[in-house]
Design a protein around this motif. Structure first.
Motif, short mmCIF file in Angstrom:
data_model
loop_
_atom_site.label_atom_id
_atom_site.label_comp_id
_atom_site.label_asym_id
_atom_site.label_seq_id
_atom_site.Cartn_x
_atom_site.Cartn_y
_atom_site.Cartn_z
N ASN A 155 -23.87 24.19 37.62
CA ASN A 155 -24.94 24.00 36.22
C ASN A 155 -25.18 24.58 36.34
OD1 ASN A 155 -21.74 22.80 34.28
ND2 ASN A 155 -22.03 21.78 35.38
N LYS A 156 -25.86 25.63 34.81
CA LYS A 156 -27.12 26.17 35.09
C LYS A 156 -27.64 25.46 34.17
CE LYS A 156 -27.26 28.13 38.81
NZ LYS A 156 -27.66 26.89 40.09
N ILE A 157 -28.52 25.66 33.48
CA ILE A 157 -29.02 24.51 32.82
C ILE A 157 -31.06 26.12 32.30
CG2 ILE A 157 -30.77 23.47 31.54
CD1 ILE A 157 -28.92 22.22 32.07
N SER A 158 -29.91 26.29 31.92
CA SER A 158 -31.58 27.15 30.94
C SER A 158 -32.72 26.85 30.63
CB SER A 158 -30.97 28.40 29.73
OG SER A 158 -31.08 27.37 28.60
N ASP A 159 -33.79 28.02 31.27
CA ASP A 159 -35.50 27.93 30.64
C ASP A 159 -35.43 27.38 29.15
OD1 ASP A 159 -36.39 28.41 32.66
OD2 ASP A 159 -36.54 30.19 32.18
N GLU A 160 -34.74 27.76 28.27
CA GLU A 160 -34.58 27.73 26.53
C GLU A 160 -34.27 26.10 26.13
OE1 GLU A 160 -33.35 30.06 28.06
OE2 GLU A 160 -34.37 31.49 27.85
N THR A 161 -33.17 25.97 27.12
CA THR A 161 -31.97 24.18 27.08
C THR A 161 -33.41 23.04 27.49
OG1 THR A 161 -29.81 25.34 27.46
CG2 THR A 161 -30.67 22.78 27.13
N ASP A 179 -32.48 17.85 38.18
CA ASP A 179 -31.40 16.17 37.47
C ASP A 179 -30.60 16.49 36.07
OD1 ASP A 179 -32.98 14.90 38.95
OD2 ASP A 179 -34.31 14.50 37.73
N MET A 180 -30.60 17.13 35.13
CA MET A 180 -29.48 17.74 34.24
C MET A 180 -28.29 18.71 34.53
SD MET A 180 -31.53 18.54 31.24
CE MET A 180 -33.01 18.02 30.38
N GLU A 181 -29.01 19.09 35.92
CA GLU A 181 -27.80 20.22 36.33
C GLU A 181 -26.95 19.03 37.39
OE1 GLU A 181 -29.86 22.98 38.40
OE2 GLU A 181 -29.96 24.21 36.40
N LYS A 182 -27.46 18.36 37.89
CA LYS A 182 -26.89 17.32 38.61
C LYS A 182 -25.41 16.11 38.45
CE LYS A 182 -30.01 16.42 42.94
NZ LYS A 182 -30.82 15.96 43.19
N MET A 183 -25.94 15.30 36.75
CA MET A 183 -25.87 14.93 35.84
C MET A 183 -24.63 16.12 35.34
SD MET A 183 -28.17 12.73 33.75
CE MET A 183 -29.64 13.78 34.44
N LEU A 184 -24.56 17.08 35.09
CA LEU A 184 -23.35 17.64 34.21
C LEU A 184 -22.23 17.90 35.59
CD1 LEU A 184 -25.47 19.90 32.60
CD2 LEU A 184 -23.60 18.23 31.46
N ASP A 185 -22.70 18.13 36.98
CA ASP A 185 -21.70 18.38 38.39
C ASP A 185 -20.62 16.90 38.92
OD1 ASP A 185 -22.65 21.26 38.10
OD2 ASP A 185 -23.92 20.73 39.95
N TYR A 186 -21.89 15.89 38.83
CA TYR A 186 -21.35 14.72 38.44
C TYR A 186 -19.88 15.03 37.06
CZ TYR A 186 -20.00 9.58 39.25
OH TYR A 186 -19.28 9.20 39.94
N GLU A 196 -36.82 23.51 27.65
CA GLU A 196 -37.92 23.59 26.18
C GLU A 196 -36.90 22.81 25.30
OE1 GLU A 196 -41.15 25.26 25.87
OE2 GLU A 196 -40.60 25.36 28.16
N TYR A 197 -36.23 23.00 24.29
CA TYR A 197 -35.65 22.52 23.62
C TYR A 197 -35.48 21.02 23.62
CZ TYR A 197 -32.49 21.24 19.78
OH TYR A 197 -31.88 21.40 18.56
N VAL A 198 -34.78 19.99 25.28
CA VAL A 198 -34.53 18.69 24.64
C VAL A 198 -35.77 19.08 25.35
CG1 VAL A 198 -33.64 17.10 26.76
CG2 VAL A 198 -32.10 19.18 26.54
N GLY A 199 -37.47 19.12 25.48
CA GLY A 199 -38.57 18.15 25.78
C GLY A 199 -38.86 18.17 24.26
N ILE A 200 -38.83 19.33 23.30
CA ILE A 200 -38.87 19.71 22.13
C ILE A 200 -38.68 18.17 21.06
CG2 ILE A 200 -39.38 20.27 20.00
CD1 ILE A 200 -39.59 23.05 20.95
N LEU A 201 -37.13 18.00 21.22
CA LEU A 201 -36.30 16.96 21.19
C LEU A 201 -37.25 15.47 21.11
CD1 LEU A 201 -32.32 18.08 21.03
CD2 LEU A 201 -34.44 17.78 19.06
#
Length: 97
Positions: free
Chosen positions: A3-9, A32-39, A11-16
């Protein structure tokens, strides 16, 4: 997978989360997020056919006591655990001069 997480995602998670992340922290968070989604993808491959959904690992039913009014305050039971008692109260070391 992969799974690939974009820069925009990121940024958005940081804002949230109201976080200001450095570039290194963003890279770590992405990894970390990519590892979680892979799991999660691995877990989704499991055969759960016939498995009962659980809300708790152990069979827990209504564990609350009956709500009955009484005149007892429970102080005797509470003070039974006190290492030192004085005048129906806990006796503790003085903390203010």
């Amino acid at each position: 997978m992969a799974n690939k997480i974009s820069d925009e995602t990121i940024e958005y998670v940081g804002i949230l989360a109201k976080l200001e992340l450095s570039q290194k922290e963003k890279e770590n968070a992405r990894a970390d997020m990519e590892k979680m989604l892979d799991y999660i993808d691995i877990l989704n491959e499991l055969d759960t056919e016939g498995a009962e959904p659980l809300s708790h690992v152990f069979p827990v039913y209504n564990v609350f006591r009956e709500d009955v009014a009484s005149q007892e305050d429970g102080s005797e039971d509470t003070l039974a655990n006190a290492p030192v008692k004085k005048d129906n109260s806990f006796k503790v070391p003085r903390t203010i001069g």
